[in-house]
Scaffold this active site. Structure first.
Site, PDB file in Angstrom:
ATOM      1  CE  LYS A  77      -1.855  -1.976  -2.113  1.00  0.00           C
ATOM      2  NZ  LYS A  77      -2.972  -2.675  -1.439  1.00  0.00           N
ATOM      3  CB  SER A 152      -5.397   0.066  -1.633  1.00  0.00           C
ATOM      4  OG  SER A 152      -4.976  -1.092  -0.943  1.00  0.00           O
ATOM      5  CB  SER A 176      -6.949  -3.451  -0.716  1.00  0.00           C
ATOM      6  OG  SER A 176      -7.467  -2.320  -0.062  1.00  0.00           O
TER       7      SER A 176
END
Length: 473
Positions: A77, A152, A176
């Protein structure tokens, strides 16, 4: 030969260890899938040079195994540092800056043998559950590319759903790891806070909202990746060490008790179909031997929300305040980031204290619930995946959202307390037949128990294999 990308991560690991699959073959298949699929969904960014990746795979084939991830491709990520790769955090402030060292979690994945291939897309600084930013653009839902993938950890969720990776890391402050898992028909886990360490930078005592965690297409892979990420860091005060979860996920769900919190007694607006789909999933879960009880709202919704936005804004201001103080970098921040930082700067110490008192009261109330129930359940989102061109949803079922993150409120009860939560796929519904998930929430330290329930659910349903995205099937 079986398509290696159709295997679970643990099955890939087994095949690599037995020599029936090579890391080179797996990397070739991974790169072919990325080339075919990623242009339409924009999940993986900063992909490394193909020749370098194939060289890494050949080197893995020639080297002794270093762990269960040996030779398995993973994308990180784009909020975490991976040595030699850019860490943009989706912001023009950091675009192109190359990390000189791995974050703790990335170093642990690499030590277990993972080959880091690139990054996964995220909103700017991870703020908001919609993976769009001015550096790389929007990540699109593979079940309908006109719609959001969530966030996210949206890039991670889409990369998993599309078979570009078999396991992925993510982070979760406000859903997220859960929102994108639900919207992409995969599994995401927010571990008990402290189980997976953050970085030893700045304050390490006060802020207990965000955590790193795993995503996968099966709970077993989720458990294996969590066990690799987990373990305290002696430089940080609140670390948690616990036995590995993977050996504990068998045994089924018979006898578990689950409390269904639905829409929090009508306080949380929900789009049509969300609650019906989640209730249907729970009815199926009851067939596994789980007792399901509908619960009244156990705590005041507005008190939880006010506590949350105070502590969140305080944390965001603490982390991003220096960028706001510099006029040059402030000019490059998105409006919602500036709003969040300025809100945090305006808080008094006693406002933060009162918010923490509310959090403490909610923790006590939740502890009482866990005396009766093993698990609490909520939908993973209040709405179906929305138009990818929107910045954020302005209303839900006719109720106006008063902040950029109010539409994500259903994830807050677990986040505020640092509770573990596993998002399981619940099936498909809504006007566009899109995925939705259910959050399974446990008391602190119950990570293995939640994974056991998720595994029982997966054995009965296997939604990721039953309904892969159309472009992958």
């Amino acid at each position: 030969m079986t398509d290696p990308l159709s295997l679970t991560a643990l099955a890939q690991s087994d095949a690599l260890s037995r020599g029936t699959l090579s890391a080179t073959e797996l990397m070739e298949a991974t790169l072919a899938r990325i080339a075919a699929v990623n242009p339409s969904v924009n999940a993986i960014v900063s992909l490394r040079d193909v020749a370098a990746l194939l060289a890494d795979a050949r080197a893995a084939d020639a080297a002794p195994r270093t762990g269960w991830l040996h030779g398995i491709p993973i994308a990180i990520k784009d909020l975490a540092h991976a040595r030699g790769l850019p860490t943009s955090m989706g912001s023009p402030v950091f675009a192109g800056q190359v990390a000189q060292a791995d974050d703790i979690m990335v170093a642990r994945l690499r030590a277990a043998g993972a080959i880091i291939i690139g990054k996964t897309n995220t909103p700017e600084f991870g703020l908001g559950s919609h993976s769009i930013n001015p550096v790389f653009g929007a990540t699109k839902n593979p079940y309908d590319t006109a719609r959001s993938a969530g966030g996210s950890s949206g890039g991670a969720g889409v990369a998993l759903a599309c078979g570009m990776v078999t396991v992925a890391d993510g982070s979760d402050m406000m859903g997220s790891l859960r929102n994108p898992a639900g919207w992409n028909n995969v599994y995401g886990m927010r571990p008990s806070w402290g189980r997976v360490p953050s970085e030893p930078m700045g304050d390490s005592f006060l802020h207990q909202l965000s955590t790193n965690g795993p995503m996968a297409r099966t709970p077993a892979d989720l458990a294996a990746l969590l066990d690799t990420m987990a373990g305290s860091d002696p430089r940080q005060p609140h670390g948690v060490d616990a036995p590995p979860t993977l050996p504990q996920i068998g045994g089924g769900a018979q006898g578990m008790r689950l409390g269904w919190l639905a829409d929090w007694g009508g306080a949380l607006p929900m789009e049509d179909g969300v609650l019906a789909l989640c209730r249907s999933a729970l009815e199926q879960m009851a067939q596994l031997g789980v007792t399901i009880d509908a619960l009244v709202a156990p705590f005041d919704r507005d008190a939880i929300w006010q506590s949350w936005i105070t502590l969140r804004s305080w944390a965001v201001a603490g982390g991003l305040g220096a960028l706001h103080d510099n006029p040059t970098t402030r000019a490059q921040l998105k409006d919602t980031a500036i709003w969040e930082i300025e809100r945090g700067h305006a808080l008094s110490a006693m406002e933060v204290h009162r918010a923490s008192v509310t959090r403490s009261e909610w923790f006590k109330s939740a502890a009482t619930l866990f005396e009766t129930y093993d698990v609490l359940a909520l939908p993973s989102a209040q709405i179906w995946p929305f138009d990818v061109t929107l910045d954020w949803p302005k209303d839900i079922a006719g109720t106006a959202m008063d902040t950029y993150h109010r539409w994500m409120e259903v994830v807050v009860p677990a986040s505020l307390l640092g509770l573990p939560a596993v998002c399981i796929p619940a099936g498909f519904g809504g006007p566009h037949d899109l995925p939705m998930g259910v959050q399974l929430i446990g008391c602190r330290g119950s990570d293995a128990m939640l994974l056991r329930l998720a595994q029982a659910w997966h054995d009965a349903t296997d939604w990721p294999a039953r309904r892969p995205p159309p472009k992958v099937s």
